[in-house]
Scaffold this motif. Structure first.
Motif, PDB file in Angstrom:
ATOM      1  N   ALA A 116      57.685 -15.627  -1.808  1.00 13.39           N
ATOM      2  CA  ALA A 116      58.215 -14.268  -1.752  1.00 13.39           C
ATOM      3  C   ALA A 116      59.685 -14.329  -2.117  1.00 13.39           C
ATOM      4  CB  ALA A 116      58.039 -13.690  -0.354  1.00 13.39           C
ATOM      5  N   LEU A 117      60.157 -13.289  -2.783  1.00 14.98           N
ATOM      6  CA  LEU A 117      61.577 -13.228  -3.132  1.00 14.98           C
ATOM      7  C   LEU A 117      61.956 -11.777  -3.379  1.00 14.98           C
ATOM      8  CD1 LEU A 117      60.986 -12.704  -6.233  1.00 14.98           C
ATOM      9  CD2 LEU A 117      61.316 -15.127  -6.548  1.00 14.98           C
ATOM     10  N   SER A 157      45.080 -12.971   3.273  1.00 14.18           N
ATOM     11  CA  SER A 157      45.091 -13.796   4.486  1.00 14.18           C
ATOM     12  C   SER A 157      46.074 -14.959   4.359  1.00 14.18           C
ATOM     13  CB  SER A 157      43.679 -14.320   4.749  1.00 14.18           C
ATOM     14  OG  SER A 157      43.216 -14.973   3.588  1.00 14.18           O
ATOM     15  N   ARG A 158      46.989 -14.837   3.412  1.00 17.53           N
ATOM     16  CA  ARG A 158      47.932 -15.933   3.177  1.00 17.53           C
ATOM     17  C   ARG A 158      49.260 -15.680   3.875  1.00 17.53           C
ATOM     18  NH1 ARG A 158      46.508 -18.642  -1.614  1.00 17.53           N
ATOM     19  NH2 ARG A 158      48.319 -19.956  -1.219  1.00 17.53           N
ATOM     20  N   SER A 159      49.913 -16.759   4.224  1.00 19.63           N
ATOM     21  CA  SER A 159      51.162 -16.676   4.954  1.00 19.63           C
ATOM     22  C   SER A 159      52.284 -17.334   4.158  1.00 19.63           C
ATOM     23  CB  SER A 159      50.993 -17.382   6.304  1.00 19.63           C
ATOM     24  OG  SER A 159      52.226 -17.476   6.957  1.00 19.63           O
ATOM     25  N   ILE A 160      53.417 -16.664   4.099  1.00 17.25           N
ATOM     26  CA  ILE A 160      54.593 -17.205   3.408  1.00 17.25           C
ATOM     27  C   ILE A 160      55.699 -17.279   4.452  1.00 17.25           C
ATOM     28  CG2 ILE A 160      56.252 -16.821   1.548  1.00 17.25           C
ATOM     29  CD1 ILE A 160      54.027 -15.077   0.200  1.00 17.25           C
ATOM     30  N   GLN A 161      56.426 -18.404   4.460  1.00 15.17           N
ATOM     31  CA  GLN A 161      57.339 -18.666   5.577  1.00 15.17           C
ATOM     32  C   GLN A 161      58.784 -18.282   5.316  1.00 15.17           C
ATOM     33  OE1 GLN A 161      55.742 -19.524   8.276  1.00 15.17           O
ATOM     34  NE2 GLN A 161      53.830 -19.726   7.123  1.00 15.17           N
ATOM     35  N   ARG A 162      59.136 -18.022   4.053  1.00 16.71           N
ATOM     36  CA  ARG A 162      60.545 -17.692   3.827  1.00 16.71           C
ATOM     37  C   ARG A 162      60.702 -16.837   2.575  1.00 16.71           C
ATOM     38  NH1 ARG A 162      64.015 -21.471   0.402  1.00 16.71           N
ATOM     39  NH2 ARG A 162      62.544 -22.640  -0.871  1.00 16.71           N
ATOM     40  N   GLU A 201      57.643 -14.570   9.014  1.00 20.56           N
ATOM     41  CA  GLU A 201      56.428 -14.754   8.224  1.00 20.56           C
ATOM     42  C   GLU A 201      56.188 -13.521   7.350  1.00 20.56           C
ATOM     43  OE1 GLU A 201      52.713 -14.430  10.310  1.00 20.56           O
ATOM     44  OE2 GLU A 201      51.741 -15.913   9.020  1.00 20.56           O
ATOM     45  N   ILE A 202      55.684 -13.777   6.163  1.00 19.65           N
ATOM     46  CA  ILE A 202      55.226 -12.682   5.305  1.00 19.65           C
ATOM     47  C   ILE A 202      53.744 -12.909   5.068  1.00 19.65           C
ATOM     48  CG2 ILE A 202      55.417 -11.673   2.997  1.00 19.65           C
ATOM     49  CD1 ILE A 202      58.402 -12.761   3.123  1.00 19.65           C
ATOM     50  N   ARG A 203      52.943 -11.894   5.341  1.00 18.31           N
ATOM     51  CA  ARG A 203      51.496 -12.041   5.165  1.00 18.31           C
ATOM     52  C   ARG A 203      51.009 -11.103   4.065  1.00 18.31           C
ATOM     53  NH1 ARG A 203      48.946 -15.307   8.594  1.00 18.31           N
ATOM     54  NH2 ARG A 203      46.932 -14.628   7.785  1.00 18.31           N
TER      55      ARG A 203
END
Lengths: 257, 257, 257
Positions: free
Chosen positions: C222-223, C202-207, C197-199
């Motif tokens: 995210a990249l 308060s948002r979460s990115i999974q990959r 997870e990338i936070r």
């Protein structure tokens, strides 16, 4: 062989590149300098100041091409001027006012020889069809005499002059730069004596500082700026927004208590 | 040996300079022209128009490098095009639509030879790693054939065409320039007869003027602009803001009373 | 013989052109590159990042001239640095922080020899009166030793370093580009393992995606961006505005479920 461009076209537009392309097609080896393409639209006074503060630093022989030209295609003429070893092409709308004010011996021509322009000339884009080819011809060695005939500028433009009162000096803000510094028309030589007070809007400044960091961040201050004139500034701030001042606004310098 | 750059990177970013640095490292003597780096982010149609109105003024042999590329790193291809003696490098996203529309004989290649690119290629910055080195190779004399293989563009882009009604013409606003002038797709040749009325939004214009200063400041007007197309303008004003018009909006030209 | 300019002067100002004119007057054949003149006023950290992401792509021998200098005319020194075959002129205010951080063997000089500057020096425009002539002298072959004396930078600037926790990594947003992409200080090598997870906020990115178009338009993602660091983006959107994030904001990368 330098040609500079100074316009209000904006950098997101195709117009500056069209001018550059035309010039490069005529004169592949020229050095093309963008003084700015982000003069506020039609703001002749703004462009006049930018020209005054940049053109003199270029080498002799430079051809400065000014296309801030809200009257394009109308009755205003296209001027070619030789002054202090440099050349200026500009509409006759006052954009050369500081040049005419500072150099009474500038040679002024009305560039009316359309055989040196693109054909046909678009009435709304003289930059591409008249100024660009004329600049290239000048840079290629044509003389102003070959491109037109002697003329007087119809519009010399208003150069605000300081007003001397008994114990004070009244100046005017003539330019606000990108940092928000408000430059006045009060040259350093007029302020050889340390002033008792500088007033702008209803604010009072007590001394002339040397540089921005002489005062704490956020402080309203006055100093002699890079143009050699008195400037109202805020260290690490934006004086024009802070004070709500614009060009044309008054600045008073009082010399004795 | 001219390479132009047209991107949406913005001038405050390092990306345009990175491209320039890469090109200069490969080809120190090249002339590098910034057409613009201030295309609105990802606005392919805007870039297409800016390219159309600037590229043709550059000399034969110029390599135009267009990096307005919201699909960077995805499946879209990199095109190399030869048209009317100039070269174009661009993503296959419609940004060359006016070129394809106007030149059916343009030669189109898919530039897929990665040995001419930087290595590794960053998937989000093909400008630096693919377009810049390809532009340098082209300007150094490599042929399009050496850099890729023949291809058809997958996305030719929508070029809005005027619609002829019985006694009127329906056009579309295709570009709004930095002055707020709204350029339509109605070429001058379609308006050889003086129109009875031009309608845009709910406003009516009664004639086609020659230049901005033909009308008093603030007046809504129509004229043939520097692209050769009908343009809606406000003398010394901003037509697009005044009318609340955008690209895609309709303009109607009625010819008889 | 390339001189680059990186300033916060803004393109509507005369200041960049004044610097260019001074340099051209001294060195007519130089190649003058504008990295940018649109650094936000006084934003030393922003300029530091732009320099880091553009300067290395220029050829060896390039003279990079950085005038983002809110302390102009005060006690801060003018530095001349040789690093990895290139030269840097900049105020001693941290704008070279990435360079000092990445190259411990950079040679640093305090350029205090005023005989190589314009005279007099305006205390508010060292760009024109000190940096421009020094850059020209360097490009003309003067050595750093001739222009000053060895020095340590007083202000090395804060380079935010990632913090390793047991099962996560804490990074910081160090730059927001013109597309609104938020670049972090987390280099790709730190994220060799696929995160759980990338936070951010308060948002979460999974990959970690490969490029923008991997996700549907409008998706937060995210990249690894073109700087080689983790980047928070929104495909065809503006991540910084969407999230309300700024430089200095935290980004957390968690590795195991």
């Amino acid at each position: 062989m330098i040609i500079t461009l100074l316009t209000d076209f904006g950098r997101g537009s195709p117009y500056a590149a069209a001018m550059r392309g035309v010039i490069l097609g005529m004169l592949p080896g020229v050095r093309l300098e963008d003084i700015s393409h982000e003069i506020p639209a039609g703001d002749v006074d703004y462009a006049a100041w930018v020209l005054k503060e940049s053109a003199p630093y270029y080498p002799a022989g430079t051809v400065h091409t000014v296309v801030v030209d809200p009257g394009v295609g109308g009755s205003r003429r296209v001027l070619g001027v030789e002054s202090r070893g440099q050349y200026y092409l500009a509409p006759d709308n006052g954009v050369l006012k500081y040049l005419f004010h500072g150099d009474a011996s500038a040679r002024v021509m009305h560039l009316n020889r359309r055989e040196f322009c693109r054909s046909p000339v678009c009435p709304t884009f003289h930059g591409r069809d008249i100024f660009a080819p004329l600049a290239a011809h000048l840079a290629m060695g044509k003389t102003l005499d070959e491109l037109g005939e002697p003329a007087e500028p119809e519009i010399r433009g208003r150069v605000a002059l300081p007003v001397r009162h008994r114990e004070s000096l009244e100046g005017e803000i003539v330019f606000i730069d990108s940092f928000g510094n408000a430059v006045t028309n009060l040259e350093a030589s007029l302020i050889s004596e340390e002033p008792a007070e500088i007033r702008v809007r209803s604010r009072s400044i007590q001394r002339v500082s040397v540089t921005y960091s002489d005062e704490p961040p956020g402080t309203l201050m006055a100093l002699i700026g890079s143009s050699g004139c008195l400037e109202i500034a805020v260290n690490q701030g934006h004086a024009a927004n802070t004070l709500g001042i614009r060009t044309g606004g008054a600045v008073h310098v009082r010399f004795t208590e």
